[in-house]
Design a protein around this motif. Sequence first.
Motif, short mmCIF file in Angstrom:
data_model
loop_
_atom_site.label_atom_id
_atom_site.label_comp_id
_atom_site.label_asym_id
_atom_site.label_seq_id
_atom_site.Cartn_x
_atom_site.Cartn_y
_atom_site.Cartn_z
N GLU B 1 0.84 -1.19 0.00
CA GLU B 1 0.00 0.00 0.00
C GLU B 1 0.89 1.25 0.00
O GLU B 1 1.83 1.34 0.78
N PRO B 2 0.60 2.21 -0.85
CA PRO B 2 1.41 3.43 -0.90
C PRO B 2 1.39 4.14 0.44
O PRO B 2 0.38 4.12 1.15
N GLU B 3 2.50 4.79 0.78
CA GLU B 3 2.55 5.48 2.05
C GLU B 3 3.37 6.76 1.93
O GLU B 3 4.18 6.92 1.01
N VAL B 4 3.14 7.65 2.87
CA VAL B 4 3.92 8.88 2.98
C VAL B 4 5.19 8.56 3.78
O VAL B 4 5.11 7.91 4.83
N THR B 5 6.32 8.97 3.26
CA THR B 5 7.58 8.71 3.98
C THR B 5 8.22 10.03 4.38
O THR B 5 8.18 11.02 3.62
N GLN B 6 8.80 10.03 5.57
CA GLN B 6 9.43 11.23 6.10
C GLN B 6 10.86 10.92 6.56
O GLN B 6 11.13 9.86 7.12
N THR B 7 11.73 11.88 6.30
CA THR B 7 13.12 11.76 6.77
C THR B 7 13.62 13.11 7.27
O THR B 7 13.16 14.17 6.78
N PRO B 8 14.50 13.11 8.27
CA PRO B 8 14.90 11.95 9.06
C PRO B 8 13.81 11.60 10.07
O PRO B 8 12.87 12.36 10.25
N SER B 9 13.99 10.50 10.76
CA SER B 9 13.02 10.15 11.80
C SER B 9 13.26 10.99 13.06
O SER B 9 12.33 11.25 13.82
N HIS B 10 14.50 11.39 13.27
CA HIS B 10 14.83 12.22 14.42
C HIS B 10 15.91 13.21 14.00
O HIS B 10 16.90 12.83 13.38
N GLN B 11 15.68 14.48 14.33
CA GLN B 11 16.62 15.55 13.99
C GLN B 11 16.92 16.35 15.26
O GLN B 11 16.00 16.84 15.91
N VAL B 12 18.21 16.44 15.56
CA VAL B 12 18.64 17.23 16.71
C VAL B 12 19.39 18.44 16.17
O VAL B 12 20.34 18.30 15.39
N THR B 13 19.00 19.63 16.60
CA THR B 13 19.55 20.86 16.03
C THR B 13 19.77 21.88 17.14
O THR B 13 18.98 21.96 18.09
N GLN B 14 20.82 22.66 16.99
CA GLN B 14 21.06 23.75 17.94
C GLN B 14 20.10 24.90 17.67
O GLN B 14 19.77 25.20 16.51
N MET B 15 19.67 25.52 18.73
CA MET B 15 18.79 26.68 18.62
C MET B 15 19.43 27.74 17.71
O MET B 15 20.62 28.02 17.80
N GLY B 16 18.60 28.31 16.83
CA GLY B 16 19.09 29.31 15.90
C GLY B 16 19.52 28.76 14.56
O GLY B 16 19.68 29.52 13.59
N GLN B 17 19.68 27.46 14.48
CA GLN B 17 20.07 26.83 13.22
C GLN B 17 18.85 26.58 12.33
O GLN B 17 17.71 26.49 12.80
N GLU B 18 19.13 26.43 11.07
CA GLU B 18 18.10 26.10 10.10
C GLU B 18 17.93 24.58 10.04
O GLU B 18 18.89 23.83 10.19
N VAL B 19 16.70 24.16 9.81
CA VAL B 19 16.44 22.73 9.68
C VAL B 19 15.47 22.51 8.52
O VAL B 19 14.59 23.34 8.28
N ILE B 20 15.69 21.44 7.80
CA ILE B 20 14.78 21.07 6.70
C ILE B 20 14.27 19.66 6.95
O ILE B 20 15.06 18.72 7.11
N LEU B 21 12.96 19.55 7.00
CA LEU B 21 12.32 18.25 7.16
C LEU B 21 11.77 17.83 5.80
O LEU B 21 11.17 18.64 5.09
N ARG B 22 11.96 16.56 5.50
CA ARG B 22 11.64 16.08 4.16
C ARG B 22 10.51 15.06 4.17
O ARG B 22 10.36 14.27 5.10
N CYS B 23 9.75 15.09 3.10
CA CYS B 23 8.58 14.22 2.98
C CYS B 23 8.44 13.80 1.52
O CYS B 23 8.70 14.60 0.61
N VAL B 24 8.07 12.55 1.32
CA VAL B 24 7.68 12.10 -0.01
C VAL B 24 6.22 11.68 0.08
O VAL B 24 5.89 10.65 0.68
N PRO B 25 5.32 12.51 -0.45
CA PRO B 25 3.88 12.18 -0.39
C PRO B 25 3.56 10.98 -1.29
O PRO B 25 4.40 10.54 -2.09
N ILE B 26 2.35 10.48 -1.17
CA ILE B 26 1.88 9.41 -2.03
C ILE B 26 1.81 9.95 -3.46
O ILE B 26 1.34 11.06 -3.69
N SER B 27 2.24 9.15 -4.42
CA SER B 27 2.57 9.67 -5.74
C SER B 27 1.41 10.30 -6.50
O SER B 27 1.60 11.26 -7.24
N ASN B 28 0.21 9.82 -6.36
CA ASN B 28 -0.90 10.40 -7.12
C ASN B 28 -1.69 11.44 -6.32
O ASN B 28 -2.75 11.89 -6.76
#
Lengths: 110, 114
Positions: B1-28
Amino acid sequence: GESVGLHLPTLSVQEGDNSIINCAYSNSASDYFIWYKQESGKGPQFIIDIRSNMDKRQGQRVTVLLNKTVKHLSLQIAATQPGDSAVYFCAETLGYQLIWGAGTKLIIKP
Amino acid sequence: EPEVTQTPSHQVTQMGQEVILRCVPISNHLYFYWYRQILGQKVEFLVSFYNNEISEKSEIFDDQFSVERPDGSNFTLKIRSTKLEDSAMYFCASSVRQINQPQHFGDGTRLSIL
């Protein structure tokens, strides 16, 4: 204030019994409702949905009831199994977004 | 079954830093969403995205947040200068249509700001 809320934060049910999880909503204009199940460490998983022109909808072992008069939604799980242990959320749609309730934790007693 | 995938599963970042969270939605799927869930609290809507533009956003989604669909498969959430209160689970979701269709969720990224 909250648009969607739940009556009980925790529900304990004997394995094999039926579970009923309740939800109240306050936005009478909402026309689509969804129940999600969230297991520990996972994202919300779609269970069943219902549109406002319906009172009842059945799935596999689950039934959702909608009472628009009192703005109440319920999820019934038949023959509850250990795998049903999770937090259950109801949500209503408002524009593009889902408005979530606080969640009910379902505990299955062996 | 198609699913939404997200990376990373856990992100640790220092305050003030930039962070990018990634997702691959279901294709259609055509509609994409970000939500967050602070520990012990309700899931909160952040933003919805359709046809390469934001269709709706909440008060939480201020100038520090941005979303992008850089290619045909990825959908990202960027936080420019993270704050301690940004610590939460971030969920991506997608749906075929906006109206009367369930949104399908990924398993989330746990963001921890130090």
